[in-house]
Scaffold this motif. Structure first.
Motif, mmCIF file in Angstrom:
data_model
loop_
_atom_site.group_PDB
_atom_site.id
_atom_site.type_symbol
_atom_site.label_atom_id
_atom_site.label_comp_id
_atom_site.label_asym_id
_atom_site.label_seq_id
_atom_site.Cartn_x
_atom_site.Cartn_y
_atom_site.Cartn_z
ATOM 1 N N ARG A 406 0.866 -1.244 -0.049
ATOM 2 C CA ARG A 406 0.068 -0.021 -0.011
ATOM 3 C C ARG A 406 0.837 1.299 0.065
ATOM 4 N NH1 ARG A 406 -3.788 -0.356 4.844
ATOM 5 N NH2 ARG A 406 -2.415 -1.861 5.536
ATOM 6 N N GLU A 407 2.283 1.243 -0.043
ATOM 7 C CA GLU A 407 3.145 2.200 -0.041
ATOM 8 C C GLU A 407 2.998 3.333 -1.548
ATOM 9 O OE1 GLU A 407 7.734 3.420 0.219
ATOM 10 O OE2 GLU A 407 7.233 1.261 0.441
ATOM 11 N N GLY A 408 2.779 2.136 -2.574
ATOM 12 C CA GLY A 408 2.472 2.648 -3.862
ATOM 13 C C GLY A 408 1.295 2.242 -4.414
ATOM 14 N N THR A 409 1.305 2.455 -5.909
ATOM 15 C CA THR A 409 0.174 1.779 -6.639
ATOM 16 C C THR A 409 0.833 0.683 -7.496
ATOM 17 O OG1 THR A 409 -0.850 4.010 -6.692
ATOM 18 C CG2 THR A 409 -1.690 2.288 -8.411
ATOM 19 N N LEU A 410 0.055 -0.416 -7.752
ATOM 20 C CA LEU A 410 0.467 -1.615 -8.605
ATOM 21 C C LEU A 410 -0.158 -1.393 -10.424
ATOM 22 C CD1 LEU A 410 0.102 -4.347 -6.285
ATOM 23 C CD2 LEU A 410 2.389 -3.489 -7.028
ATOM 24 N N GLY A 411 0.280 -1.833 -11.014
ATOM 25 C CA GLY A 411 -0.361 -2.021 -12.330
ATOM 26 C C GLY A 411 -0.085 -0.831 -13.290
ATOM 27 N N VAL A 412 0.643 0.224 -12.950
ATOM 28 C CA VAL A 412 0.579 1.358 -13.564
ATOM 29 C C VAL A 412 2.036 2.152 -13.607
ATOM 30 C CG1 VAL A 412 -2.051 2.030 -13.528
ATOM 31 C CG2 VAL A 412 -0.226 2.769 -11.728
ATOM 32 N N ILE A 413 2.041 2.735 -14.781
ATOM 33 C CA ILE A 413 3.201 3.853 -14.517
ATOM 34 C C ILE A 413 2.775 5.178 -14.365
ATOM 35 C CG2 ILE A 413 5.130 4.712 -15.929
ATOM 36 C CD1 ILE A 413 5.652 1.864 -15.345
ATOM 37 N N GLU A 414 2.984 5.697 -13.102
ATOM 38 C CA GLU A 414 2.744 7.044 -12.937
ATOM 39 C C GLU A 414 3.276 7.399 -11.546
ATOM 40 O OE1 GLU A 414 -1.185 6.097 -10.018
ATOM 41 O OE2 GLU A 414 -1.668 6.453 -12.144
ATOM 42 N N ASP A 415 3.330 8.691 -11.262
ATOM 43 C CA ASP A 415 4.076 9.260 -10.004
ATOM 44 C C ASP A 415 3.480 8.614 -8.964
ATOM 45 O OD1 ASP A 415 5.238 11.002 -11.981
ATOM 46 O OD2 ASP A 415 4.484 13.056 -10.941
ATOM 47 N N GLY A 416 4.372 8.121 -8.108
ATOM 48 C CA GLY A 416 3.910 7.302 -6.829
ATOM 49 C C GLY A 416 3.687 5.923 -6.966
ATOM 50 N N ALA A 417 3.700 5.402 -8.088
ATOM 51 C CA ALA A 417 3.340 4.056 -8.363
ATOM 52 C C ALA A 417 4.616 3.020 -7.889
ATOM 53 C CB ALA A 417 3.148 3.741 -9.840
ATOM 54 N N TYR A 418 4.638 1.858 -7.708
ATOM 55 C CA TYR A 418 5.807 0.910 -7.414
ATOM 56 C C TYR A 418 6.585 0.733 -8.871
ATOM 57 C CZ TYR A 418 4.242 -0.922 -2.798
ATOM 58 O OH TYR A 418 3.758 -0.841 -1.481
ATOM 59 N N ALA A 419 7.855 0.941 -8.580
ATOM 60 C CA ALA A 419 8.581 0.607 -9.476
ATOM 61 C C ALA A 419 8.867 -0.907 -9.833
ATOM 62 C CB ALA A 419 10.164 1.423 -9.335
ATOM 63 N N ASP A 420 7.732 -1.426 -10.500
ATOM 64 C CA ASP A 420 7.700 -2.774 -11.014
ATOM 65 C C ASP A 420 7.585 -2.418 -12.573
ATOM 66 O OD1 ASP A 420 7.358 -3.352 -8.387
ATOM 67 O OD2 ASP A 420 5.511 -4.203 -8.584
ATOM 68 N N ILE A 421 8.591 -2.588 -13.286
ATOM 69 C CA ILE A 421 8.740 -1.950 -14.808
ATOM 70 C C ILE A 421 9.527 -3.129 -15.601
ATOM 71 C CG2 ILE A 421 10.152 -0.443 -16.112
ATOM 72 C CD1 ILE A 421 9.956 1.584 -13.723
ATOM 73 N N ILE A 422 9.073 -3.173 -16.683
ATOM 74 C CA ILE A 422 9.812 -4.050 -17.771
ATOM 75 C C ILE A 422 10.038 -3.408 -19.040
ATOM 76 C CG2 ILE A 422 8.741 -6.234 -17.061
ATOM 77 C CD1 ILE A 422 6.870 -6.437 -19.292
ATOM 78 N N LEU A 423 11.125 -3.472 -19.562
ATOM 79 C CA LEU A 423 11.615 -2.711 -20.787
ATOM 80 C C LEU A 423 11.347 -4.032 -22.133
ATOM 81 C CD1 LEU A 423 14.612 -0.519 -20.619
ATOM 82 C CD2 LEU A 423 12.322 0.084 -20.910
ATOM 83 N N VAL A 424 10.669 -3.574 -23.156
ATOM 84 C CA VAL A 424 10.126 -4.374 -23.942
ATOM 85 C C VAL A 424 10.613 -3.873 -25.473
ATOM 86 C CG1 VAL A 424 8.268 -5.657 -25.255
ATOM 87 C CG2 VAL A 424 8.149 -4.926 -22.901
ATOM 88 N N GLU A 425 11.315 -5.122 -26.083
ATOM 89 C CA GLU A 425 11.771 -4.543 -27.556
ATOM 90 C C GLU A 425 10.860 -4.652 -28.577
ATOM 91 O OE1 GLU A 425 15.044 -6.224 -30.572
ATOM 92 O OE2 GLU A 425 15.408 -6.446 -28.534
ATOM 93 N N GLY A 426 10.213 -3.575 -28.913
ATOM 94 C CA GLY A 426 9.092 -3.603 -29.940
ATOM 95 C C GLY A 426 7.976 -2.919 -29.148
ATOM 96 N N ASP A 427 6.669 -2.882 -29.863
ATOM 97 C CA ASP A 427 5.702 -2.103 -29.246
ATOM 98 C C ASP A 427 4.304 -3.083 -29.073
ATOM 99 O OD1 ASP A 427 3.367 -0.606 -28.912
ATOM 100 O OD2 ASP A 427 3.678 0.441 -30.962
ATOM 101 N N PRO A 428 4.344 -3.314 -27.833
ATOM 102 C CA PRO A 428 3.050 -4.550 -27.474
ATOM 103 C C PRO A 428 2.033 -3.786 -27.542
ATOM 104 C CG PRO A 428 4.235 -3.549 -25.435
ATOM 105 C CD PRO A 428 5.127 -2.965 -26.561
ATOM 106 N N THR A 429 1.729 -2.586 -27.679
ATOM 107 C CA THR A 429 0.254 -2.064 -28.062
ATOM 108 C C THR A 429 -0.110 -2.376 -29.503
ATOM 109 O OG1 THR A 429 0.960 0.310 -28.852
ATOM 110 C CG2 THR A 429 0.653 -0.029 -26.527
#
Length: 456
Positions: A406-429
């Motif tokens: 509960r210190e941060g937010t999960l599942g998003v990239i935004e200010d205050g979110a947990y630094a749970d991050i992946i870098l992907v080669e290519g565009d998954p969108t």
């Protein structure tokens, strides 16, 4: 004696005054600024948007995201800078239906394996899951509360873990994995090995269900898993069965809500799902035989669906089952029933969460990322990405104050979110199936601000 007491009181008063005048200095470790990692030249999928934000920088400080900006951003001289080279930076993947303790089939675990061996294999699978880019998972039944603790204390490498602890099953229900000649604990007082090891609690009737839910919560469950119908992997409950009843589900929901959390149910048949939803259950696991009317009801009540699509649509032969076995016959029924499930869920706006249900042999767990291939046949890439990030995070939020993160937010990239991050080669969108090739396409994995993989 009075003089001694007076001296002691004077001494403690003097110590207190000294602390007030000369406070204990803060340790150098507490004074030290949190480490910074700056990602530059990345295109950001934030977990919710339809398109990438291009040419961005993302600053991580400690275990949280501190700032997201267009172009460059200021950092300290000691910051670690990672040039993403135009890669996609996105939230770590999330899987809402895993069984990290089911490292072999239930019958093998019960009859052939020592519990410490099973625990060691669970540790290995947790690390491999993280290295596929899954930084958070919901373990939806099994003795994984201790695994969560070991991960949090740094003894085991693995994803964030929302454990359901022991699942709750009726007599002869999907979770009743006793051997045929094992006696019933409530009748003969003889508990099976899987019950004693914390895999399940057998409960019949509302009072027993209430007690079972409370026991699971005492054990450390973050949400409750209950069986509402037959399953493929269990030997004595045909798929058509409806397990539990309105009073039992209502009792489970009430007991869970008293702790601020929710109930998820394993259910295949339409009747089982409907009575669970009407009782207040908030997540349906599987549901291949759902009708359109029940899909509409789920959408109206905001109930989540964890469809475990790939395993529901895979033939018995493709998973190595004996084609003449009862398990294979059950899976063929699921194959037939699941054909319309995803289409109807999309049509009626049911919130879907990425969910795999892979268990058993190590090669089964490795199929986890191939769920992207199945979902991509029905949904747009960004829809699948949301299922594997912000949608799962929204479901996990239903755990309320039992949520350990509960210190941060999960599942998003935004200010205050947990630094749970992946870098992907290519565009998954544009092509979400690249995430199935995790070894070659996921170049960096960060969980809680710590880098576990970096091939840049």
């Amino acid at each position: 004696m009075l003089c001694v007491r007076a001296l002691v009181a004077t001494f403690f008063a003097a110590c207190l005054l000294a602390l007030m005048i000369y406070p204990v200095p803060v340790s150098a470790a507490e004074d030290k600024p949190k480490p910074q990692v700056l990602f530059i030249n990345v295109n950001v999928f934030d977990g919710k948007s339809d398109k990438l934000a291009e040419g961005m920088s993302v600053l991580v400080e400690g275990n949280l995201i501190k700032k997201i900006a267009k172009g460059d951003t200021e950092v300290r001289d000691d910051a670690k800078v990672i040039d993403g080279g135009g890669r996609t930076l996105m939230p770590g993947l999330m899987d809402a239906h895993v069984h990290l303790a089911l490292v072999r089939r239930p019958g093998e675990i019960l009859n052939d394996y020592d519990w410490m061996y099973v625990g060691a294999l669970s540790n290995e699978q947790a690390e491999e899951m993280l290295m596929r880019g899954f930084t958070t998972v919901r373990d939806i039944g099994g003795p994984t509360v201790g695994l969560h603790r070991a991960i949090e204390e740094g003894y085991v490498v693995g994803p964030r873990l929302f454990s359901s602890g022991p699942y709750i099953t009726q007599t002869s229900g999907h979770g009743d994995f006793r051997n045929y000649n094992d006696l019933h604990p409530g009748i003969y007082g003889q508990y099976s090995l899987m019950e004693m090891q914390g895999w399940l609690i057998m409960a019949d009737g509302a009072p027993e269900v209430t007690r079972a839910v409370r026991e699971a919560l005492r054990y450390g469950a973050k949400q409750i898993k209950m069986m509402a119908g037959g399953g493929v992997s269990s030997p004595y409950d045909p798929l058509h069965t409806v397990q539990g009843g309105p009073e039992e589900f209502s009792a489970a929901v009430k007991a869970a809500e008293q702790w601020g959390t929710y109930v998820a149910v394993h259910a295949y048949t339409d009747e089982a799902v409907r009575q669970a939803v009407e009782a207040g259950v908030m997540c349906i696991e599987h549901g291949p035989f759902l009708t359109e009317d029940t899909m509409k009801l789920m959408a109206e009540k905001g109930v989540f669906l964890a469809p475990t699509a790939r395993i529901s649509l895979t033939s018995p032969e493709d998973v190595g089952l004996d084609p003449n076995s009862g398990t294979a016959a059950k899976l063929r029924q699921v194959n037939e029933g699941a054909a319309n499930q995803l289409k109807w869920a999309k049509e009626y706006g049911v919130t879907l969460v990425f969910s795999t249900d892979q268990f058993g042999a190590p090669e089964n767990f490795k199929e986890q990322s191939n769920e992207f291939l199945t979902l991509a046949e029905v949904f747009e890439p960004v829809e699948v990405l949301r299922m594997a990030t912000s949608n799962v995070a929204a479901l996990l939020d239903l755990s309320g104050e039992l949520n350990p993160y509960r210190e941060g937010t999960l599942g998003v990239i935004e200010d205050g979110a947990y630094a749970d991050i992946i870098l992907v080669e290519g565009d998954p969108t544009r092509d979400v199936t690249i995430l199935s090739d995790y070894e070659n396409k996921i170049d960096l994995i960060m969980k809680d601000g710590k880098i576990y993989k970096n091939t840049l």
